[in-house]
Design a protein around this motif. Structure first.
Motif, PDB file in Angstrom:
ATOM      1  N   ALA A  20      12.121 -19.656 -21.607  1.00 49.14           N
ATOM      2  CA  ALA A  20      11.192 -20.752 -21.318  1.00 49.14           C
ATOM      3  C   ALA A  20      11.514 -21.394 -19.970  1.00 49.14           C
ATOM      4  O   ALA A  20      10.610 -21.694 -19.176  1.00 49.14           O
ATOM      5  N   THR A  21      12.792 -21.584 -19.708  1.00 46.77           N
ATOM      6  CA  THR A  21      13.190 -22.185 -18.428  1.00 46.77           C
ATOM      7  C   THR A  21      12.807 -21.270 -17.269  1.00 46.77           C
ATOM      8  O   THR A  21      12.243 -21.708 -16.262  1.00 46.77           O
ATOM      9  N   ALA A  22      13.097 -19.990 -17.434  1.00 48.00           N
ATOM     10  CA  ALA A  22      12.759 -19.036 -16.367  1.00 48.00           C
ATOM     11  C   ALA A  22      11.252 -18.960 -16.171  1.00 48.00           C
ATOM     12  O   ALA A  22      10.760 -18.900 -15.040  1.00 48.00           O
ATOM     13  N   ALA A  23      10.501 -18.995 -17.273  1.00 43.65           N
ATOM     14  CA  ALA A  23       9.045 -18.886 -17.163  1.00 43.65           C
ATOM     15  C   ALA A  23       8.478 -20.079 -16.395  1.00 43.65           C
ATOM     16  O   ALA A  23       7.588 -19.933 -15.558  1.00 43.65           O
ATOM     17  N   LEU A  24       9.018 -21.270 -16.658  1.00 33.35           N
ATOM     18  CA  LEU A  24       8.528 -22.460 -15.945  1.00 33.35           C
ATOM     19  C   LEU A  24       8.735 -22.322 -14.444  1.00 33.35           C
ATOM     20  O   LEU A  24       7.861 -22.677 -13.642  1.00 33.35           O
ATOM     21  N   ALA A 303       2.078 -16.200 -20.504  1.00 29.52           N
ATOM     22  CA  ALA A 303       2.245 -14.813 -20.048  1.00 29.52           C
ATOM     23  C   ALA A 303       3.677 -14.574 -19.581  1.00 29.52           C
ATOM     24  O   ALA A 303       4.316 -13.579 -19.950  1.00 29.52           O
ATOM     25  N   ALA A 304       4.203 -15.494 -18.789  1.00 27.93           N
ATOM     26  CA  ALA A 304       5.561 -15.326 -18.265  1.00 27.93           C
ATOM     27  C   ALA A 304       6.583 -15.369 -19.397  1.00 27.93           C
ATOM     28  O   ALA A 304       7.498 -14.546 -19.482  1.00 27.93           O
ATOM     29  N   PHE A 305       6.391 -16.314 -20.300  1.00 26.74           N
ATOM     30  CA  PHE A 305       7.347 -16.549 -21.379  1.00 26.74           C
ATOM     31  C   PHE A 305       7.392 -15.366 -22.355  1.00 26.74           C
ATOM     32  O   PHE A 305       8.455 -14.806 -22.645  1.00 26.74           O
ATOM     33  N   PHE A 306       6.207 -14.955 -22.831  1.00 32.14           N
ATOM     34  CA  PHE A 306       6.206 -13.876 -23.825  1.00 32.14           C
ATOM     35  C   PHE A 306       6.603 -12.537 -23.197  1.00 32.14           C
ATOM     36  O   PHE A 306       7.212 -11.698 -23.856  1.00 32.14           O
ATOM     37  N   PHE A 317       1.621 -12.710 -15.841  1.00 35.55           N
ATOM     38  CA  PHE A 317       1.758 -14.124 -15.442  1.00 35.55           C
ATOM     39  C   PHE A 317       1.336 -14.373 -13.997  1.00 35.55           C
ATOM     40  O   PHE A 317       0.950 -15.478 -13.650  1.00 35.55           O
ATOM     41  N   ASP A 318       1.432 -13.329 -13.161  1.00 38.20           N
ATOM     42  CA  ASP A 318       1.168 -13.547 -11.730  1.00 38.20           C
ATOM     43  C   ASP A 318      -0.217 -13.077 -11.306  1.00 38.20           C
ATOM     44  O   ASP A 318      -0.531 -13.065 -10.122  1.00 38.20           O
ATOM     45  N   GLU A 433      12.468 -11.874 -11.304  1.00 43.27           N
ATOM     46  CA  GLU A 433      13.429 -12.966 -11.478  1.00 43.27           C
ATOM     47  C   GLU A 433      12.898 -14.217 -10.805  1.00 43.27           C
ATOM     48  O   GLU A 433      12.304 -14.131  -9.723  1.00 43.27           O
ATOM     49  N   PRO A 434      13.110 -15.378 -11.392  1.00 43.21           N
ATOM     50  CA  PRO A 434      12.676 -16.601 -10.704  1.00 43.21           C
ATOM     51  C   PRO A 434      13.481 -16.805  -9.428  1.00 43.21           C
ATOM     52  O   PRO A 434      14.642 -16.423  -9.366  1.00 43.21           O
ATOM     53  N   ARG A 435      12.819 -17.420  -8.455  1.00 41.77           N
ATOM     54  CA  ARG A 435      13.531 -17.691  -7.209  1.00 41.77           C
ATOM     55  C   ARG A 435      14.481 -18.852  -7.401  1.00 41.77           C
ATOM     56  O   ARG A 435      14.198 -19.747  -8.163  1.00 41.77           O
TER      57      ARG A 435
END
Ligand SMILES: *Cc1c(COP(=O)(O)O)cnc(C)c1O
Length: 435
Positions: A20-24, A303-306, A317-318, A433-435
């Motif tokens: 969840a944190t990464a998706a945000l 989308a990012a989270f799942f 997600f993108d 990966e999140p920036r």
């Protein structure tokens, strides 16, 4: 990140917190794009209100025939401006999106004409409108054919052109995917279908089922050449405030034909009382750019989270959006049911209700639907549903606030996790990966 997931969800597994944190973090740039579209659309809607001179007295009710109802006429003027159309029919008396689309179809088609569906089978609830007994187009002598999409799900333009026959009068273009896994069409792609059709014969009418699409982009189908466009007010353009209703916008004579179908030839759009006044329809339209953006920001997060939890999602997600729908493939009937039940438990209304799969008219498989909404069946409000058939996709859409979508998505994931239905360990594609 200041957010402490454990304060929101006691004992949220580490894997879900991390996802969840990464998706945000991951969706932030995509939220910015959505917010830019919302700003553009808010300016467009605001200008339409101002140009039309909307005033307090346009919110007053009318009764009886509703002749010369200034509020109703003003609302239709504003809709026409927003959708860049010659005319609009916006009515409480249009009971649903299906009704609005049926008005467009029955309005323009005549016995002996043919309707061509451009991107495969239309939405389930339109099947009885097109064929079968009970007053379908077929019973009125309107023939029907459909052109399947290409294997990648996009419109097959040469096949659409080849399918246009002398008696083809109208082409139906469905913007949103509905309950199929084909990609939704962007407004630009709708325009490509329209251009392909008009290149063969400019008098073939292009009708767009715009359900779920309104305000997802900065343009609408009329701006790319569609002749008529229909939708529901308990989806995007009502923003959760409109209690019921539908709209038809487009060329004046065609809107007039749809109006004649709604009431009767001769009186057409001249009648139709605004029983309790139109304030909520005006106010819903005013809020719609923002509310649609909230729902779409929520969809980017889902989308990012799942995806990080190893589930297949469409769109990714993108990917830029053209509608509200987020499909999440859950892989089993048990997981689909658990997902929808968790979404229901996350609702502001009827959270205690347990949805179960049911057979429904118009659907070949049992369907489960979660919708704890203020307006019955409203799907600009958060809802989740899906037919019980492989790949057991949940169609997760709407959300009046992105925060509500996030809370429901995390709760659904926790439910799947606790029942051992999440499968593989967290998958985070290395390039995502999140920036
Ligand atoms: C919702 C929807 C419809 C039908 O709308 P109802 O209001 O449910 O009758 C038609 N087409 C699409 C693509 C939809 O999403």
């Amino acid at each position: 990140m200041l957010l402490n997931w454990n304060e929101l969800f006691p004992d949220l597994p580490e894997r879900l917190q991390a996802a969840a944190t990464a998706a945000l973090a991951e969706v932030a740039p995509h939220w910015q794009r959505v917010e830019a579209i919302a700003l553009y659309n808010q300016a467009k809607v605001l200008a339409a209100f101002q140009e039309a001179g909307v005033a307090d007295h346009h919110f007053y009710p009318s009764s009886g025939y509703g002749l010369d109802d200034p509020g109703r006429e003003k609302l239709e003027e504003v809709y026409a401006t927003v959708f860049r159309a010659e005319a609009a029919l916006v009515r409480w008396q249009i009971a649903s999106g299906t009704h609005a689309i049926a008005l467009g179809l029955f309005g323009v088609l005549r016995p002996g004409d043919e309707l061509l569906a451009a991107v495969g089978a239309p939405y389930d609830s339109l099947q009885p409108v097109i064929r079968g007994g009970g007053g379908s187009l077929a019973e009125w002598g309107v023939a029907y054919r459909e052109v399947p999409t290409r294997p990648d799900g996009y419109p097959d333009l040469p096949a659409i052109q080849a399918a246009i026959a002398p008696r083809t009068r109208a082409v139906l273009i469905q913007r949103s995917r509905g309950y199929s896994l084909r990609p939704s069409l962007t407004v630009e792609q709708v325009g490509e279908v329209v251009a392909a059709v008009k290149a063969v014969r400019s008098d073939v009418l292009c009708l767009v089922d715009n359900c779920y699409g309104e305000f997802a982009e900065s343009r609408e189908p009329i701006e790319v050449g569609a002749d008529l466009c229909m939708g529901s007010l308990i989806k995007n353009p009502g923003a959760g405030l409109a209690p019921t209703g539908g709209y038809v916008v487009g060329r004046r004579e065609l809107v007039e034909q749809a109006a004649a179908r709604l009431t009767a030839p001769g009186i057409a759009g001249e009648v139709g009382a605004s029983l309790t006044g139109n304030r909520l329809l005006f106010q819903g339209l005013f809020l719609a750019p923002h509310t649609v953006a909230e729902a779409i920001c929520g969809a980017h997060f889902s989308a990012a989270f799942f995806a990080r939890l190893g589930l297949k999602v469409r769109p990714a997600f993108d990917e830029p959006r053209t509608d509200l729908i987020q499909a999440v493939e859950l892989g089993s009937a048990e997981a689909l049911v658990a997902f929808c039940q968790a979404v229901q438990r996350s609702s502001p209304v009827g959270a205690h209700v347990l949805p179960v799969p049911e057979r429904m008219a118009g659907y070949s498989d049992p369907v489960i639907m979660a919708a704890g909404t203020f307006v019955q069946g409203s799907s600009i409000e958060l809802s989740a549903d899906g037919p019980l058939r492989p790949p057991y996709a949940a169609y997760f859409q709407g959300g009046l606030t992105r925060q509500h979508v996030i809370l429901a998505a995390v709760r659904a994931a926790r439910e799947l996790h606790s029942r051992g239905l999440l499968g593989a360990e967290a998958v985070a594609p290395p390039d995502r990966e999140p920036r």
